[in-house]
Design a protein around this motif. Sequence first.
Motif, PDB file in Angstrom:
ATOM      1  N   UNK A 193       0.866  -1.181   0.000  1.00  0.00           N
ATOM      2  CA  UNK A 193       0.000   0.000   0.000  1.00  0.00           C
ATOM      3  C   UNK A 193       0.898   1.225   0.000  1.00  0.00           C
ATOM      4  N   UNK A 194       0.368   2.331   0.388  1.00  0.00           N
ATOM      5  CA  UNK A 194       1.116   3.584   0.414  1.00  0.00           C
ATOM      6  C   UNK A 194       2.332   3.468   1.338  1.00  0.00           C
ATOM      7  N   UNK A 195       3.477   3.982   0.878  1.00  0.00           N
ATOM      8  CA  UNK A 195       4.690   3.973   1.700  1.00  0.00           C
ATOM      9  C   UNK A 195       4.456   4.751   2.989  1.00  0.00           C
ATOM     10  N   UNK A 196       3.807   5.889   2.892  1.00  0.00           N
ATOM     11  CA  UNK A 196       3.522   6.701   4.074  1.00  0.00           C
ATOM     12  C   UNK A 196       2.659   5.901   5.050  1.00  0.00           C
ATOM     13  N   UNK A 197       1.621   5.252   4.540  1.00  0.00           N
ATOM     14  CA  UNK A 197       0.739   4.489   5.415  1.00  0.00           C
ATOM     15  C   UNK A 197       1.494   3.359   6.122  1.00  0.00           C
ATOM     16  N   UNK A 198       2.341   2.643   5.402  1.00  0.00           N
ATOM     17  CA  UNK A 198       3.110   1.569   6.031  1.00  0.00           C
ATOM     18  C   UNK A 198       4.060   2.109   7.094  1.00  0.00           C
ATOM     19  N   UNK A 199       4.713   3.232   6.813  1.00  0.00           N
ATOM     20  CA  UNK A 199       5.620   3.824   7.801  1.00  0.00           C
ATOM     21  C   UNK A 199       4.854   4.342   9.009  1.00  0.00           C
ATOM     22  N   UNK A 200       3.669   4.886   8.782  1.00  0.00           N
ATOM     23  CA  UNK A 200       2.840   5.337   9.902  1.00  0.00           C
ATOM     24  C   UNK A 200       2.394   4.157  10.767  1.00  0.00           C
ATOM     25  N   UNK A 201       2.112   3.023  10.147  1.00  0.00           N
ATOM     26  CA  UNK A 201       1.754   1.825  10.913  1.00  0.00           C
ATOM     27  C   UNK A 201       2.945   1.356  11.752  1.00  0.00           C
ATOM     28  N   UNK A 202       4.140   1.388  11.168  1.00  0.00           N
ATOM     29  CA  UNK A 202       5.335   1.028  11.928  1.00  0.00           C
ATOM     30  C   UNK A 202       5.508   1.971  13.114  1.00  0.00           C
ATOM     31  N   UNK A 203       5.294   3.245  12.878  1.00  0.00           N
ATOM     32  CA  UNK A 203       5.408   4.247  13.945  1.00  0.00           C
ATOM     33  C   UNK A 203       4.400   3.968  15.057  1.00  0.00           C
ATOM     34  N   UNK A 204       3.197   3.601  14.689  1.00  0.00           N
ATOM     35  CA  UNK A 204       2.158   3.284  15.670  1.00  0.00           C
ATOM     36  C   UNK A 204       2.667   2.224  16.651  1.00  0.00           C
TER      37      UNK A 204
END
Length: 123
Positions: free
Chosen positions: A45-56
């Motif tokens: 999916x979106x790179x931003x979305x995946x990185x935000x999930x990792x951050x979560x």
Amino acid sequence: MSNNINRPKHYTSHPSGVECIDIIVNFPFGLGCIIKYLWRAGLKSSRVEDLQKAMYYMKRAPLYCVDTVRHDLIKRVLEHENNEVLQKILTQISLGRHHICMTEDMIEALQAQINDLLIEEDE
């Protein structure tokens, strides 16, 4: 054979040839999620979305205990990995540390990646 159930491309396309699950299968859930989302960032999916999930997950539970590690696979991945945060996490694990801490500099580095991508999207 690659398919979306057994060998999804977003987890098997790492230049090391290592599949993500072979690294994270014995890790605690949250640590596995962090690595999974950093690993596949932008591939599913979106790179931003995946990185935000990792951050979560990094912020939710910043300390993990690791007992079982495939050092051979982690070393192969580290030879080819270019994500700074994933490198730092896997390096801690490869050094035999049993307590993996999501440090402030890791969180800041990941936030910087997210911010850079959001700026690129706006341009």
